[in-house]
Design an enzyme around this catalytic site. Sequence first.
Site, PDB file in Angstrom:
ATOM      1  N   ASP A   5       0.849  -1.188   0.000  1.00 41.34           N
ATOM      2  CA  ASP A   5       0.000   0.000   0.000  1.00 41.34           C
ATOM      3  C   ASP A   5       0.886   1.239   0.000  1.00 41.34           C
ATOM      4  OD1 ASP A   5       0.713  -0.477   2.832  1.00 41.34           O
ATOM      5  OD2 ASP A   5      -0.617   1.214   3.240  1.00 41.34           O
TER       6      ASP A   5
ATOM      7  N   GLU B 254      -0.096  -0.624   5.727  1.00 43.71           N
ATOM      8  CA  GLU B 254       0.900  -0.049   6.638  1.00 43.71           C
ATOM      9  C   GLU B 254       0.790   1.464   6.719  1.00 43.71           C
ATOM     10  OE1 GLU B 254       4.589   1.745   8.051  1.00 43.71           O
ATOM     11  OE2 GLU B 254       3.756   1.925   6.033  1.00 43.71           O
TER      12      GLU B 254
END
Length: 451
Positions: free
Chosen positions: A92, A156
């Site tokens: 991500d 994250e």
Amino acid sequence: MSSNPVAETVASLMPRARAELAELVAFQSVADFGQYPKSESEGAANWIADALRAEGFTDVALLDTPDGTQSVYGYLPGPEGAKTVLLYAHYDVQPPLDEAGWTSPPFELTERDGRWYGRGAADCKGGLIMHLLALRALKADGGVPVNVKVIAEGSEEQGTGGLERYAEEHPELLAADTIVIGDAGNFRVGLPTVTSTLRGMTLVRVQVDTLEGNLHSGQFGGAAPDALAALIRVLDSLRAEDGSTTVEGLAGESVWDGLAYEEEQFRKDAKVLDGVELIGSGTVADRIWARPAVTVLGIDCPPVVGATPSVQAGARALISLRVPPGVDAGEAAKLLRAHLEARTPWGARVRTEQIGQGQAFRADTRSPAYRAMADAMAVAYPGQDMQYAGQGGSIPLCNTLAALYPRAEILLIGLSEPEAQIHAVNESVSPEELERLSIAEALFLRNYATD
């Protein structure tokens, strides 16, 4: 670097690495599904799962984590009785922010001035490519000498803790002798560095209310309590005159005893405008690695365009507080909330809410894994000794893994050196760093297997 087979293999694989990174960067995998389609993150996760299967990984799985995102897991068995190493990255990314500020499209990997530009190129899709390069080089030169687990996190950057909670519920899944977190970076390009400490973080939202509704500033301004003005007063109380963070009860005088960070170099890395002073006291390393730091991430208030002449009835802000190793993030959050509530002026109503947290981390740099990495770095970066640096950012998973596997050694390396400008516009990765660090990781796995 071409004097050993591992280095030669990695060098030959760099064109493939660029093509694969371009495919990964093209996924707009921001794990905020109110802004970006969930399908973009799912596409990136499936790409990674396919890549692991192609490398012979077994038990490849898309893990549905409690925050509604997916992490990708795979296992590559090594020789009988071999040690197990967990390799971590996240797929991500941060939103591109002001797309107009990008010289090239943020989700299109673009080569310019010897670097590859694109959101996630360094943080941290490049970290996944680094892991793949290292494993491919070992496979081409006799095989991977350890059991390898790969985990690619899907949220994250959002700090929503999905993988941490999943790991706590499935503690056997990520168990390993050593964990390599590929989400840090060298102190500068060409200087091999492991990150030995991470600051923790807490996120607090504060809401200030003073009126039942907005009022005309001409008719009521001067006596009616302005919620936005009250919030500004509160936020200003979080800093001393020199800009140091001042949260009541939170110590802020610790010092850093490792790698020095020269002030002029920091000004260059941070792109501080001429004539603008740095904030805080002590050395730069003290300020960014060893002491707490507060940042106002956002304020809900009327934008300048379209603003009306009104006294504001309510205002809120999102505040990040970074805390150094030795400070519990939960306790720091309590102190921050108490400070905000105590400093709210004029009897205004104030509500605070903690919405995120990650503990600080300190590694044991005397362990066998660190010796193995130092030897590997010396080959990948001829003439350079491995350095130890702190990092002001937080990787909450580190503490979760340290708590779950207290005997495991944890190393932090990666591609996010200062020129990478992670989280900013025009993020980029140095292909030379990608090549060197892939060599270092491959040699580390070989060294560690026989230590």
